[in-house]
Design an enzyme around this catalytic site. Structure first.
Site, PDB file in Angstrom:
ATOM      1  N   HIS A 268      29.227  14.931 -13.928  1.00 35.77           N
ATOM      2  CA  HIS A 268      28.702  15.727 -15.034  1.00 35.77           C
ATOM      3  C   HIS A 268      29.844  16.369 -15.833  1.00 35.77           C
ATOM      4  O   HIS A 268      30.071  15.990 -16.967  1.00 35.77           O
ATOM      5  CB  HIS A 268      27.686  16.779 -14.574  1.00 35.77           C
ATOM      6  CG  HIS A 268      26.552  16.228 -13.795  1.00 35.77           C
ATOM      7  ND1 HIS A 268      25.752  15.214 -14.262  1.00 35.77           N
ATOM      8  CD2 HIS A 268      26.081  16.529 -12.542  1.00 35.77           C
ATOM      9  CE1 HIS A 268      24.839  14.914 -13.355  1.00 35.77           C
ATOM     10  NE2 HIS A 268      25.014  15.687 -12.308  1.00 35.77           N
ATOM     11  N   ASP A 319      21.850   9.045 -11.242  1.00 33.97           N
ATOM     12  CA  ASP A 319      21.620  10.388 -10.707  1.00 33.97           C
ATOM     13  C   ASP A 319      20.223  10.564 -10.123  1.00 33.97           C
ATOM     14  O   ASP A 319      19.932  10.087  -9.028  1.00 33.97           O
ATOM     15  CB  ASP A 319      21.920  11.417 -11.787  1.00 33.97           C
ATOM     16  CG  ASP A 319      22.054  12.835 -11.242  1.00 33.97           C
ATOM     17  OD1 ASP A 319      21.858  13.035 -10.035  1.00 33.97           O
ATOM     18  OD2 ASP A 319      22.363  13.756 -12.025  1.00 33.97           O
TER      19      ASP A 319
END
Length: 448
Positions: A268, A319
């Site tokens: 991220h 994810d």
């Protein structure tokens, strides 16, 4: 030995025409360009490298489509996490294997050939370790083996609920290990890897809030030169809490206290200053971007322009696995930059194809993050994809990637992993067995 012929093939040095490639023992044995197909060759219009998926939580595939109801207050990552914990606490090892198998099948059908499994669901439902501490990791490895996807397993070290060694919450009981327990888990995973071709074991300290500095230093030494992945700076609350704890922002702290290199993947890394972005890029750490999940959870926009201008590498991951799609991940990344900068073709260089640029970046960065090779060349692992261009047969070269990513008029046709064809005409060879088991597992989970 298998022999294939492609009218167009995206190789190490760009697009090549009329290519014959031979595959032997899971490797590309030879490439010939500018040749006609032999009578027994398997012929395809377009072949491109398959993509690494550098960040996945397999069990969260069970939540896809089930977390889109607005609560009475404002929804956020943290309210979503409460729902995620509910699923995490209810799943048995059989459930996890069935869900992971469905997910990995979908990844292969999408054109991914290796997954980085950020695996933190370790213990039984009451938090007690299984007799085999690697039981859940073994189920993930079994799902990978049965579907045919390559696996970089990233066992997660998770010990605390917040910065400074805060005690874990009851909802985190299935994730928690001491450093000593975790070392045994890594040993168990390494033993499993001995029985799975191509499996690599790295390590994943969950986040700076889940591991103290001493624990972080100890667990990152357990895997030698293999990959180290960590969640970092995903949410603004995390950034503020890190500043309150240490006086520094998360990426800033990591840059100053860890020996960052291309062994590391910072997942991220959404909320960074310009200085952090430049330093991260120059350190060589890979940015693990998950654009669909980051959009779904309202995380924010990665500073791609500054990062890439300073030589940074990124890869893509799915994810939370709310959607499995290479074009959608890459398109979401590019569109997030267009919206942020109020421009078009934000990531590409002048006179370059945006599709080709982001595809190449994700390919290289994802492979580095998962410690694998990439691309189509003699001696490389035979992981590649044929594309169905029947609806856009007039296209050639980089326009093929642009149409696949931005228009989706081009689809994945066949997929090979280590020279074995695991997807034919867009359908996994074991879909008929895997999908019904997943459907029943989901019915059982939702009935609890």
């Amino acid at each position: 030995m298998a022999m294939l012929h492609a009218k167009s093939l995206l190789g190490e040095h760009g697009w090549q025409k009329n290519v014959r490639l031979s595959v032997e023992n899971g490797k590309i044995a030879n490439l010939e360009t500018g040749v006609s197909p032999a009578p027994d060759d398997e012929c395809h219009a377009v072949i491109v490298p398959s993509m690494p998926n550098l960040h996945s939580h397999a069990f969260q595939r069970a939540m896809a489509g089930l977390a889109e109801m607005r609560s009475t207050g404002s929804d956020s990552f943290w309210s979503w996490r409460t729902n995620m914990y509910h699923f995490a606490l209810s799943m048995t090892p059989d459930d996890v294997e069935a869900v992971a198998s469905q997910l990995y099948m979908e990844m292969l059908e999408a054109g991914f050939s290796r997954v980085g499994e950020f695996h933190y669901l370790h213990h039984d439902r009451d938090g007690t370790p299984f007799a085999n501490i690697g039981e859940m990791a073994d189920r993930v490895a079994s799902a990978a083996a049965s579907t045919g996807i390559d696996l970089t397993l990233l066992p997660v070290f998770y010990a605390h609920a917040g910065f400074g060694g805060t005690a874990p919450s009851e909802g985190q009981r299935r994730f928690i290990n001491s450093v000593e327990q975790f070392e045994k888990l890594i040993a168990a995973c390494n033993a499993t890897a001995q029985n799975h071709d191509g499996m690599i074991v790295g390590v994943a300290p969950h986040s700076l809030r889940a591991a103290t500095p001493d624990e972080l230093a100890r667990v990152t030494k357990m895997v030698g030169s293999n990959p180290i992945h960590i969640h970092i700076a995903e949410q603004l609350l995390e950034v503020n809490d890190c500043i309150n704890w240490s006086g520094q922002r998360p990426v800033e702290w990591l840059l100053d206290h860890a020996d960052l290199s291309n062994q590391w993947c910072l997942v991220h890394a959404t909320h960074m200053t310009e200085d952090e972005t430049i330093r991260m890029a120059r350190a060589g750490a890979i940015a693990g971007l998950c654009p669909i999940t980051e959009g779904n959870l309202g995380d924010g926009t990665f500073p791609a322009e500054t990062f890439l201008a300073n030589g940074g590498l990124f890869g893509i991951g799915s994810d939370s696995n709310v959607q499995i799609s290479i074009p959608s991940e890459l398109r979401q990344l590019e569109y997030s930059q267009r919206l942020h900068h109020n421009s078009r073709n934000a990531i590409a260089n002048v006179s370059s194809s945006t599709g080709r640029t982001i595809f190449d970046h994700a390919l290289k960065g994802g492979a580095r993050a998962l410690a694998t090779d990439y691309g189509i060349a003699a001696g490389k692992t035979a992981n590649f994809v044929s594309l169905d261009t029947s609806e856009a047969s007039y296209l050639s070269g980089d326009h093929i990637l642009d149409a696949w990513i931005f228009a989706e008029t081009i689809k994945v046709d066949d997929v090979w992993v280590r020279g074995r064809k695991v997807v034919t005409q867009g359908r996994h060879i074991a879909r008929g067995q895997i999908a019904p088991k997943f459907q029943q597992t989901m019915k059982n989970l939702l009935a609890k």
